[in-house]
Design a protein around this motif. Structure first.
Motif, mmCIF file in Angstrom:
data_model
loop_
_atom_site.group_PDB
_atom_site.id
_atom_site.type_symbol
_atom_site.label_atom_id
_atom_site.label_comp_id
_atom_site.label_asym_id
_atom_site.label_seq_id
_atom_site.Cartn_x
_atom_site.Cartn_y
_atom_site.Cartn_z
ATOM 1 N N GLY A 126 0.800 -1.214 0.000
ATOM 2 C CA GLY A 126 0.000 0.000 0.000
ATOM 3 C C GLY A 126 0.830 1.260 0.000
ATOM 4 N N VAL A 127 1.841 1.334 -0.838
ATOM 5 C CA VAL A 127 2.730 2.493 -0.891
ATOM 6 C C VAL A 127 2.755 3.114 -2.286
ATOM 7 C CG1 VAL A 127 5.110 3.313 -0.617
ATOM 8 C CG2 VAL A 127 4.189 1.624 0.980
ATOM 9 N N VAL A 128 3.092 2.327 -3.311
ATOM 10 C CA VAL A 128 3.390 2.912 -4.630
ATOM 11 C C VAL A 128 2.187 3.606 -5.253
ATOM 12 C CG1 VAL A 128 5.218 1.248 -5.072
ATOM 13 C CG2 VAL A 128 2.926 0.760 -5.905
ATOM 14 N N GLU A 129 0.968 3.194 -4.870
ATOM 15 C CA GLU A 129 -0.221 3.789 -5.476
ATOM 16 C C GLU A 129 -0.463 5.218 -5.001
ATOM 17 O OE1 GLU A 129 -1.751 1.864 -1.686
ATOM 18 O OE2 GLU A 129 -0.209 1.478 -3.202
ATOM 19 N N HIS A 130 0.321 5.687 -4.039
ATOM 20 C CA HIS A 130 0.173 7.063 -3.551
ATOM 21 C C HIS A 130 1.114 8.041 -4.260
ATOM 22 C CE1 HIS A 130 -2.552 5.813 -0.418
ATOM 23 N NE2 HIS A 130 -1.692 4.885 -0.039
ATOM 24 N N ARG A 164 -15.294 1.420 -6.892
ATOM 25 C CA ARG A 164 -16.573 2.123 -7.010
ATOM 26 C C ARG A 164 -17.196 2.345 -5.632
ATOM 27 N NH1 ARG A 164 -19.386 -1.102 -12.105
ATOM 28 N NH2 ARG A 164 -17.691 -0.724 -13.623
ATOM 29 N N LEU A 165 -17.079 1.337 -4.770
ATOM 30 C CA LEU A 165 -17.603 1.484 -3.417
ATOM 31 C C LEU A 165 -16.826 2.553 -2.650
ATOM 32 C CD1 LEU A 165 -19.480 0.610 -1.147
ATOM 33 C CD2 LEU A 165 -17.875 -1.257 -0.623
ATOM 34 N N GLN A 166 -15.493 2.571 -2.824
ATOM 35 C CA GLN A 166 -14.690 3.593 -2.158
ATOM 36 C C GLN A 166 -15.108 4.988 -2.609
ATOM 37 O OE1 GLN A 166 -11.972 3.467 0.341
ATOM 38 N NE2 GLN A 166 -12.822 5.527 0.269
ATOM 39 N N GLU A 172 -12.682 11.627 -1.593
ATOM 40 C CA GLU A 172 -11.419 12.303 -1.311
ATOM 41 C C GLU A 172 -10.322 11.300 -0.972
ATOM 42 O OE1 GLU A 172 -10.770 15.551 -1.811
ATOM 43 O OE2 GLU A 172 -12.803 15.472 -2.675
ATOM 44 N N PHE A 173 -10.668 10.255 -0.243
ATOM 45 C CA PHE A 173 -9.676 9.220 0.076
ATOM 46 C C PHE A 173 -9.209 8.528 -1.198
ATOM 47 C CE2 PHE A 173 -8.305 4.977 1.414
ATOM 48 C CZ PHE A 173 -7.436 5.290 2.449
ATOM 49 N N LEU A 174 -10.125 8.301 -2.130
ATOM 50 C CA LEU A 174 -9.758 7.653 -3.391
ATOM 51 C C LEU A 174 -8.788 8.521 -4.188
ATOM 52 C CD1 LEU A 174 -10.302 5.160 -5.187
ATOM 53 C CD2 LEU A 174 -12.205 6.432 -6.207
ATOM 54 N N LYS A 175 -8.886 9.831 -4.050
ATOM 55 C CA LYS A 175 -8.061 10.746 -4.836
ATOM 56 C C LYS A 175 -6.583 10.696 -4.474
ATOM 57 C CE LYS A 175 -11.633 14.176 -5.961
ATOM 58 N NZ LYS A 175 -12.103 15.573 -5.743
#
Length: 269
Positions: A126-130, A164-166, A172-175
């Motif tokens: 859960g790092v590179v996607e940020h 889609r649920l997120q 904003e969290f998805l962004k």
């Protein structure tokens, strides 16, 4: 640049207590989740060596993986995180598990020179996607690897139903995520100069990836997490009763990539 930022993560981890350790011999969603990962690791990771192989986790706050790899694989583990609180929590978890490990309070883009090309395996969860430039981030991570070492990358799958649920729960969290599917994650590793050994979807409808962010601070937050845990359990049970349910871009909770750094370092690390 991390799209979330250090302050975001420090506050994020401040709200969470230390998680339970990984236990492979169990029944239920949590055990199934880690059993799936364990089977994948067994296919591709090297056995314990003498001297022990060295594994570094980048973004190691509250990491359950460091004790797991020390206990189940006999690796010499270390962690790195730029959140001081995240480092403290990781040290506390390692102490609780009785695992000796170094935890470096450091930005992975400004590493201490002795850490470069020092590890046989580098893990991120859960790092590179940020980061907007996925390939450049992976190349930075690979700089910690010895030539021929393995980069293990885990990202949430926000390209399917859970994404889609997120978006419905907290846009904003998805962004602060770059949605990465299997093909795009694999290609980013190749663009970083790595050879992809495996890139797979994992964890059927694992609702743990959905996060309310700072939307709720009261009882609704607690019940949201309970609801997601229940939904994950139902989905996991259905998948085991009827294995024909597809595990793909639509339904997977995570994407996992295992890639090899070239035997000769051509990446400037």
């Amino acid at each position: 640049m991390d799209m979330a930022g250090e302050q975001f993560w420090t506050e994020f981890w401040r709200q969470k207590s230390l998680p339970p350790s990984i236990r492979l011999n169990g029944f239920g969603p949590r055990a199934w989740f880690y059993q799936d990962f364990h089977r994948l690791w067994r296919k591709h990771l090297p056995p314990p060596g003498n001297p022990p192989l060295r594994l570094l986790e980048l973004g190691c706050a509250q990491s359950r993986w460091l004790p797991y790899f020390a206990r189940e694989w006999g690796y010499q583990v270390a962690g790195l995180d730029y959140s001081e609180l995240g480092c403290a929590q990781s040290r506390a978890l390692l102490a609780r598990e009785g695992v000796a490990a170094e935890v470096f309070h450091m930005d992975m883009f400004q590493p201490a020179p002795p850490l470069l090309q020092a590890f046989d395996l580098v893990l991120s969860n859960g790092v590179v996607e940020h980061f907007a430039d996925t390939a450049a981030t992976l190349a930075r991570m690979a700089a910690f690897l010895k030539p021929g070492g393995l980069l293990l990358t885990i990202v949430p799958n926000f390209t399917g139903w859970l994404g889609r649920l997120q978006a419905l729960v907290n846009q904003e969290f998805l962004k602060i995520h770059v949605p990465l599917a299997r093909r795009s994650l694999a290609q980013a590793h190749r663009d970083a100069g790595l050879a992809v050994r495996a890139c797979d979807y994992l964890a059927f409808l694992h609702f743990s990836v959905v996060n309310p962010g700072d939307r709720w601070r009261d009882w609704r937050r607690t019940w949201f997490y309970k609801g997601m845990k229940l939904a994950t359990g139902v989905a996991g049970t259905l998948k085991r009763l009827w294995p024909f349910f597809p595990l793909d871009r639509r339904t997977a909770g995570f994407v996992v990539c295992i890639a090899v750094k070239p035997p000769r370092d051509t990446m400037g690390g």
